[in-house]
Enzyme design. Sequence first.
Site, short mmCIF file in Angstrom:
data_model
loop_
_atom_site.label_atom_id
_atom_site.label_comp_id
_atom_site.label_asym_id
_atom_site.label_seq_id
_atom_site.Cartn_x
_atom_site.Cartn_y
_atom_site.Cartn_z
N GLU A 17 0.83 -1.20 0.00
CA GLU A 17 0.00 0.00 0.00
C GLU A 17 0.86 1.25 0.00
O GLU A 17 1.77 1.38 0.83
CB GLU A 17 -0.90 0.04 1.23
CG GLU A 17 -1.85 -1.12 1.38
CD GLU A 17 -2.54 -1.12 2.74
OE1 GLU A 17 -3.62 -1.71 2.82
OE2 GLU A 17 -1.99 -0.53 3.69
N CYS A 18 0.58 2.16 -0.89
CA CYS A 18 1.17 3.51 -0.88
C CYS A 18 2.70 3.43 -0.83
O CYS A 18 3.34 3.17 -1.83
CB CYS A 18 0.58 4.33 0.26
SG CYS A 18 0.76 6.11 0.01
N GLY A 19 3.31 3.66 0.34
CA GLY A 19 4.75 3.58 0.44
C GLY A 19 5.28 2.21 0.06
O GLY A 19 6.34 2.09 -0.56
N LEU B 147 5.37 2.09 -3.65
CA LEU B 147 6.53 2.81 -4.19
C LEU B 147 7.79 1.96 -4.12
O LEU B 147 8.63 1.99 -5.03
CB LEU B 147 6.74 4.11 -3.42
CG LEU B 147 5.68 5.21 -3.58
CD1 LEU B 147 6.05 6.42 -2.73
CD2 LEU B 147 5.51 5.61 -5.03
N ALA C 148 -0.87 -0.74 -4.85
CA ALA C 148 -1.52 0.49 -5.28
C ALA C 148 -1.38 1.54 -4.19
O ALA C 148 -1.02 1.23 -3.05
CB ALA C 148 -3.00 0.24 -5.59
#
Length: 339
Positions: A211-213, A216, A309
């Site tokens: 998720e998110c970080g 990335l 995502a």
Amino acid sequence: MLLVLPVRGAGLTLAAQLRGLRDFRPDSRIAGVMLNECSPVLYRTLAPMLERETGLPVLGCLPRLEAARIESRHLGLLTAQEIADLDGRISLLARALEENADLPRLLALFDGPAPESEALPAAGPPRCRIAVARDEAFCFCYAETLETLSALGAEPVFFSPLHDAALPEHIGGLYLPGGYPELHAPRLSENIPMRTAVAQAVQGGLPTVAECGGYLYLTEALFSPEGKRFPMAAVLPGEAKNTGELRRFGYAELLAQEDSLLFRAGERFPVHAFHYWDASVSGSAFRLEKPLSGRSWCEGCAGKNLYAAFPHLYFAGAPLLAERFVRAAMEYGDKHEPA
């Protein structure tokens, strides 16, 4: 619900705000008010007027306390482990609350059963292990998420993409939560053994939620604000850069476009996102729609063993997703159990 309202503007302006918040929805559930950043002298003037104008009990105030203030940055407040003397700041706020609030009335007003939620099974012996990233770079993880996974038969096993050289042994799943990988990109990039281990595990079919970080971290690289490129795990195509502004920010409804690890095509779940960074290849596994404006877009990567995502999921509110994750981790663990 206790509404904590900062004191801004004149008293009648506050009264109008309170009445608007109270009446905007018939089920607002606002039962009382606490005034924030309000001196005790001003409170003694405001409280009776606000109660008279709104019918809501005003239960106290908290004055402005610079010694208890918590610093913020581009994504909100600093995390607990980064705050010096956090216990002291909380104690200072607690003393101020005791001195300036009607605690007996406050406690009596909210002395009732908590709202009912979907019951989880009692946690039994763990049937699989899920590696959970936890360090300075990956620090945004709901406690309820880990509790839900545990209740469903998973044992969270913590590791650090910053400091460790390998993933924990005998795992059936991988959870890369949000956080601040952009603030630690050089060290994440330098830890080549961990980047390699994560890439091999995900590409080898390890059930993974990022998720998110965490998402990335699975891209090819992060760019610093100065333009320096830091290679990441390179499981997913695309590179991530700071856009200088919040991107697709806030609450949304996620619509799954295809079957995957957590979702079945056509299913809808509430999510939220909060990020400045964006990826050059954003994916199209999900359609996101804002609840008020109706604005929509596609993003995210998914597969039989992957959710990656920007949107954050709340497993405690959607235990079906947690069940699917744990079930996949159990199946993976059974297949790869050492002889």
